[in-house]
Motif scaffolding. Structure first.
Motif, PDB file in Angstrom:
ATOM      1  N   ILE A 225       0.838  -1.201   0.000  1.00 30.40           N
ATOM      2  CA  ILE A 225       0.000   0.000   0.000  1.00 30.40           C
ATOM      3  C   ILE A 225       0.869   1.244   0.000  1.00 30.40           C
ATOM      4  N   ALA A 226       1.935   1.241   0.806  1.00 35.08           N
ATOM      5  CA  ALA A 226       2.829   2.395   0.869  1.00 35.08           C
ATOM      6  C   ALA A 226       3.531   2.631  -0.463  1.00 35.08           C
ATOM      7  N   ALA A 227       3.993   1.560  -1.093  1.00 34.27           N
ATOM      8  CA  ALA A 227       4.689   1.693  -2.368  1.00 34.27           C
ATOM      9  C   ALA A 227       3.776   2.290  -3.439  1.00 34.27           C
ATOM     10  N   ASN A 228       2.545   1.824  -3.497  1.00 34.47           N
ATOM     11  CA  ASN A 228       1.597   2.357  -4.476  1.00 34.47           C
ATOM     12  C   ASN A 228       1.088   3.733  -4.075  1.00 34.47           C
ATOM     13  N   GLY A 229       1.064   4.005  -2.757  1.00 35.13           N
ATOM     14  CA  GLY A 229       0.629   5.312  -2.294  1.00 35.13           C
ATOM     15  C   GLY A 229       1.530   6.424  -2.785  1.00 35.13           C
ATOM     16  N   ALA A 230       2.842   6.164  -2.833  1.00 30.31           N
ATOM     17  CA  ALA A 230       3.767   7.179  -3.334  1.00 30.31           C
ATOM     18  C   ALA A 230       3.474   7.521  -4.786  1.00 30.31           C
ATOM     19  N   LEU A 231       3.037   6.536  -5.557  1.00 36.05           N
ATOM     20  CA  LEU A 231       2.691   6.785  -6.965  1.00 36.05           C
ATOM     21  C   LEU A 231       1.347   7.494  -7.079  1.00 36.05           C
ATOM     22  N   VAL A 232       0.427   7.184  -6.159  1.00 34.57           N
ATOM     23  CA  VAL A 232      -0.880   7.835  -6.174  1.00 34.57           C
ATOM     24  C   VAL A 232      -0.745   9.329  -5.897  1.00 34.57           C
ATOM     25  N   VAL A 233       0.204   9.709  -5.022  1.00 31.15           N
ATOM     26  CA  VAL A 233       0.402  11.117  -4.706  1.00 31.15           C
ATOM     27  C   VAL A 233       0.750  11.901  -5.964  1.00 31.15           C
ATOM     28  N   ALA A 234       1.635  11.341  -6.779  1.00 29.87           N
ATOM     29  CA  ALA A 234       2.021  12.026  -8.017  1.00 29.87           C
ATOM     30  C   ALA A 234       0.798  12.270  -8.900  1.00 29.87           C
ATOM     31  N   GLY A 235      -0.069  11.266  -9.024  1.00 27.44           N
ATOM     32  CA  GLY A 235      -1.286  11.447  -9.808  1.00 27.44           C
ATOM     33  C   GLY A 235      -2.216  12.475  -9.198  1.00 27.44           C
TER      34      GLY A 235
END
Length: 310
Positions: A225-235
């Motif tokens: 979840i944390a790894a994908n969360g960092a990518l979600v922030v960019a979006g």
């Protein structure tokens, strides 16, 4: 006989955390990304200490679209405000919206993904059909349609945590339209975890479904979840910037997207005022790349198949 402290669960977790941090910080992308994020977070945390209050952005001389000089390091805008002051204060607004929207997106996505993967059957089918709807339609398109409707109903009045309520409408819209990808990832991991022995043991001793999902499945899903969360922030940053650029932001608390919109309306591109467009644009690009670098580094560290021998 005293218990060996090096065999305790707490000590083992601490050792695993240290090993993970050493491996993560050994990733060049993680180091660069974390350095960039640290700089932006400091700027967003104390903008008044760095450039003074937002109200001081207006110049006393009335120099309009003044290029960068000693007194105005990033020049001025079309009404004589200091661009550096606006960009620094815009960092707080943009990052606050992006981080809160990401947190909401992760909560919704993780909840739906865990429930879908754990229960399976009809629950899985219906929840995945719901995620398909949000997955197929781009979050920006949904946000573009929903945001003005919600703003019309809720209005711009009132303050929440020092920010105008309209900003939190943008947070809700972005967060509730960008959770589908997270739900898919969490569901796939949950399908694997629910067959593990520790889940079967929890069922045997009478642990409730909620207890299994919260205390047994969720802790094992946090890294993904944390790894994908960092990518979600960019979006989320790009979505907020696009919405503000189209006039759905709050001009009284300008974000980077609002500054880009104001620069475009002032004809900064045609008049050669590159600093007005460039400063907020570079900030959006830099902070997005920082989050993407950290997210990719987390993914490389957590996923052995993606690790690169260095």
């Amino acid at each position: 006989m005293s218990q060996n402290p090096t065999a305790s669960p707490v000590w083992l977790r601490m050792q695993a955390a240290r090993a993970f941090l050493r491996q993560l910080l050994g990733h060049i992308g993680a180091r660069l990304g974390l350095l960039g994020l640290a700089c932006f977070l400091v700027v967003a945390a104390v903008p008044d200490a760095l450039v003074g209050p937002l109200e001081t952005a207006t110049t006393a001389t009335g120099d309009f679209l003044l290029p960068p000089e000693t007194s105005h390091l990033l020049g001025t805008d079309e009404i004589g405000r200091d661009v550096l002051n606006l960009v620094v204060h815009g960092a707080r607004v943009s990052l606050t919206i992006a981080l809160l929207a990401t947190a909401l997106s992760l909560i919704v996505g993780a909840t739906i993904g865990i429930m879908s993967g754990y229960y399976g059957g009809a629950v899985d089918v219906w929840l995945m059909r719901l995620s398909d709807f949000f997955f197929v339609l781009p979050p920006f398109v949904l946000a573009l349609v929903i945001t003005p409707i919600v703003l019309e109903v809720v209005g711009n009045g009132g303050n929440i945590l020092g920010f105008r309520a309209s900003l939190f409408v943008v947070v809700l819209v972005i967060g509730l339209t960008s959770w589908a990808f997270v739900a898919r990832i969490v569901r796939s991991q949950t399908l694997s975890l629910r067959e593990r022995q520790f889940v079967e043991r929890a069922k045997v001793v009478g642990t409730s479904d909620l207890g299994i999902m919260v205390h047994h499945l969720l802790p094992n899903l946090v890294p993904q979840i944390a790894a994908n969360g960092a990518l979600v922030v960019a979006g989320a940053i790009y979505t907020e910037t696009a919405l503000s650029f189209l006039g759905l932001g709050d001009p009284l608390q300008p974000s980077w997207g609002t500054l880009l919109s104001l620069a475009q309306r002032a004809g900064a591109a045609s008049t050669g005022a590159w600093w007005y467009l460039g400063a907020p644009g570079i900030c959006v690009l830099a902070v997005s790349l920082s989050f993407v670098a950290v997210g990719n580094a987390l993914d490389d560290t957590l996923n052995p198949r993606r690790r690169v021998i260095r």
